[in-house]
Design an enzyme around this catalytic site. Structure first.
Site, PDB file in Angstrom:
ATOM      1  N   LYS A  12      26.294  34.822  40.047  1.00 37.98           N
ATOM      2  CA  LYS A  12      27.285  34.991  38.987  1.00 37.98           C
ATOM      3  C   LYS A  12      26.880  34.260  37.692  1.00 37.98           C
ATOM      4  CE  LYS A  12      31.094  35.699  42.228  1.00 37.98           C
ATOM      5  NZ  LYS A  12      32.513  35.384  42.499  1.00 37.98           N
ATOM      6  N   TYR A  52      35.868  44.859  40.868  1.00 40.34           N
ATOM      7  CA  TYR A  52      36.880  43.982  41.465  1.00 40.34           C
ATOM      8  C   TYR A  52      38.258  44.657  41.500  1.00 40.34           C
ATOM      9  CZ  TYR A  52      33.788  39.914  41.697  1.00 40.34           C
ATOM     10  OH  TYR A  52      32.791  39.028  42.035  1.00 40.34           O
ATOM     11  N   ARG A 105      27.518  27.798  47.744  1.00 37.82           N
ATOM     12  CA  ARG A 105      28.629  27.435  46.845  1.00 37.82           C
ATOM     13  C   ARG A 105      28.812  25.924  46.767  1.00 37.82           C
ATOM     14  NH1 ARG A 105      32.379  32.498  48.709  1.00 37.82           N
ATOM     15  NH2 ARG A 105      31.885  33.886  46.972  1.00 37.82           N
ATOM     16  N   ASN A 115      32.177  30.598  41.061  1.00 36.00           N
ATOM     17  CA  ASN A 115      31.746  30.128  42.382  1.00 36.00           C
ATOM     18  C   ASN A 115      30.337  30.588  42.775  1.00 36.00           C
ATOM     19  OD1 ASN A 115      32.379  32.763  42.943  1.00 36.00           O
ATOM     20  ND2 ASN A 115      33.727  32.332  44.678  1.00 36.00           N
ATOM     21  N   HIS A 118      28.561  36.028  44.883  1.00 34.82           N
ATOM     22  CA  HIS A 118      29.449  36.950  45.584  1.00 34.82           C
ATOM     23  C   HIS A 118      28.752  37.389  46.866  1.00 34.82           C
ATOM     24  CE1 HIS A 118      32.046  40.426  46.337  1.00 34.82           C
ATOM     25  NE2 HIS A 118      30.930  41.098  46.583  1.00 34.82           N
ATOM     26  N   GLU A 129      29.426  48.428  47.291  1.00 34.67           N
ATOM     27  CA  GLU A 129      28.993  47.527  46.215  1.00 34.67           C
ATOM     28  C   GLU A 129      27.509  47.706  45.909  1.00 34.67           C
ATOM     29  OE1 GLU A 129      32.421  44.237  47.366  1.00 34.67           O
ATOM     30  OE2 GLU A 129      30.307  43.735  47.699  1.00 34.67           O
TER      31      GLU A 129
END
Ligand code: CMP
Length: 140
Positions: A12, A52, A105, A115, A118, A129
């Site tokens: 991310k 999302y 994480r 975080n 994913h 996805e």
């Protein structure tokens, strides 16, 4: 190998901005995952909202979309026996404060929103996805 041995991940924006791409990919490889597909890209607001979409009614949805579009991400498809469950163990709990020692994480995330990574939550979502980001010819 069948789709059930694959999962989808994103590194991310916080983890990319903080220079953790290399360390996280190394962690993923050392945990036994093969990288099947990978790209550095950036989500538009429309793309993040679609990706999302399952969370669209949640209070944090606006924050989530704003954050996920704030900078580049690394998208990847990973392969390993029991990929979805094993990868969720490797990344740790959604909230890094609750993630086990040694998880991605716990090591690299800033907060429950930022975080670091994913990981797909089911075989079905892993396939959806992965197909969101990669065509068949981009998967090796
Ligand atoms: P991820 O596994 O990518 O799936 C949904 C994301 O929503 C999750 O990681 C978090 O980044 C984010 N999220 C979940 N709960 C919260 C929350 N309470 N506040 C902000 N973001 C959240």
């Amino acid at each position: 190998m069948s789709a059930t041995n694959r999962t989808f991940t994103m590194i991310k924006p916080d983890a990319v901005a903080n220079g953790h791409i290399g360390a996280i990919l190394n962690h993923i490889n050392k945990a036994g995952f093969r990288i099947v597909a990978m790209k550095l890209t950036r989500l538009s607001v429309a793309e993040a909202s679609e990706f999302y979409g399952v969370h669209s009614e949640r209070s944090f949805f606006g924050e989530l979309v704003e954050y996920m579009t704030s900078g580049p991400i690394v998208a990847a498809i990973l392969e390993k026996d029991n990929a979805v469950a094993d990868f969720r163990t490797v990344i740790g709990a959604t909230d890094p404060a609750k993630a086990d020692e040694g998880t991605i994480r716990r090591l690299y995330a800033q907060s429950i929103a930022a975080n670091a990574v994913h990981g797909s939550d089911s075989d079905e979502n892993a396939a959806i996805e992965g197909a969101f980001f990669f065509s068949g010819r981009e998967q090796f």
